[in-house]
Design an enzyme around this catalytic site. Structure first.
Site, PDB file in Angstrom:
ATOM      1  CE1 TYR A  32      55.380   2.230  27.001  1.00 13.20           C
ATOM      2  CE2 TYR A  32      56.951   1.383  25.407  1.00 13.20           C
ATOM      3  CZ  TYR A  32      56.616   1.677  26.706  1.00 13.20           C
ATOM      4  OH  TYR A  32      57.503   1.446  27.724  1.00 13.20           O
ATOM      5  CE  LYS A 144      57.306   5.317  27.078  1.00 15.56           C
ATOM      6  NZ  LYS A 144      58.202   4.786  28.112  1.00 15.56           N
ATOM      7  CD  GLU A 176      67.063   4.337  30.028  1.00  9.32           C
ATOM      8  OE1 GLU A 176      66.416   5.401  30.160  1.00  9.32           O
ATOM      9  OE2 GLU A 176      67.092   3.704  28.960  1.00  9.32           O
ATOM     10  CG  LEU A 200      62.614   7.193  26.982  1.00  9.06           C
ATOM     11  CD1 LEU A 200      62.429   6.967  25.497  1.00  9.06           C
ATOM     12  CD2 LEU A 200      61.480   6.525  27.765  1.00  9.06           C
TER      13      LEU A 200
END
Length: 275
Positions: A32, A144, A176, A200
């Site tokens: 997504y 993702k 992250e 990411l």
């Protein structure tokens, strides 16, 4: 106005259109993107769509539609939504098929939703804060994917502690946030975790790198520890929905005297000009 899209049809968000055998529902078998739209213009659309297709390729998901065709559908949904400022979610799954772990020989499913975006300001009287949390996710966080349960659990833990976000730590180093990239400032230089399969490649992260380069602000990609983060001059996190969010607390540790730092302020202001 239509606010959603599923496999070629524009619908409203409350219409039941996802079959029970949709593999995104059954397995989280899909990828997504979240795209922010400012005044009718999707921000960094090309970068979002390129990352979406890279994520799809990484899970061996063959997307029949080319990128331009998908972009046309995005523009159509923006128009049909009647909104000028919104968050647009694009989701591609391996399609509709009887439950079986093996890949089906079926067309993929593409769905989208368009909703007014929420303005998230610094949280509470103390300002926005984060909590440290073990990075318990899988090894391929650069994808993702729809499989977000570890992220959700860590985010919920942060919320229950009164914090905006959980900053994840793997092998003694910050990776992250659950849905954000992390930046510290030391001696007027920005430092962020280098890209790897463990984080990411955030679209807003890309924007910060470009902004820093244009502004002549040194940006260093290297690993740093939670202790170094706590002792930093400034701290901010970034994402499509948070944009550039200054962080003033890490658990019970105060950062930047609880005030927005100079570098963070400059990055915020220059980011706002690009919207």
């Amino acid at each position: 106005m239509f606010s959603a899209y599923f496999n070629g049809a524009f619908v409203t968000c409350d219409e039941p259109v996802i079959p029970i055998d949709e593999r995104g529902h059954q397995f989280g078998d899909g990828v997504y993107e979240v795209i922010r739209v400012y005044n009718g213009q999707p921000f960094m659309l090309d970068e979002h769509i390129e990352r979406l297709y890279q994520s799809a390729a990484a899970i061996k998901l063959c997307v029949d539609s080319d990128q331009d065709t998908l972009k046309d559908s995005i523009w159509n949904l923006i128009h049909k939504s009647g909104l000028s400022s919104l968050d647009l979610y694009v989701q591609i799954t391996r399609g509709i098929a009887p439950r079986n772990h093996l890949f089906p020989e079926r067309p993929v499913s593409i769905s989208m939703t368009a909703k007014p975006f929420r303005h998230i300001s610094s949280v509470g009287e103390k300002g926005a804060g984060v909590t440290l949390h073990p990075d318990e996710r899988w090894e391929n966080c650069y994808i993702k994917s729809l499989n977000l349960l570890p992220n959700i659990l860590a985010k919920q833990t942060a919320h229950e502690k009164g914090f905006l976000e959980a900053v994840l730590v793997r092998n003694g180093k910050v990776t992250e946030g659950t849905s954000s990239n992390v930046f510290i400032v030391q001696d007027s230089s920005i430092i962020t975790t280098p890209l790897s399969k463990h984080i990411l490649s955030g679209i807003t992260r890309m924007a910060v790198k470009s902004i820093a380069e244009d502004a002549g602000i040194p940006l260093i990609e290297r690993h740093f520890s939670p202790e170094e983060m706590i002792q930093s001059d400034e701290l901010f996190i970034t994402s499509t929905t948070l944009e550039i969010m200054p962080i003033y607390w890490v658990d019970n540790h105060l950062i930047s005297e609880g005030k927005k730092g100079t570098v963070t302020r400059v990055i915020q202001e220059l980011f706002d000009r690009r919207k």
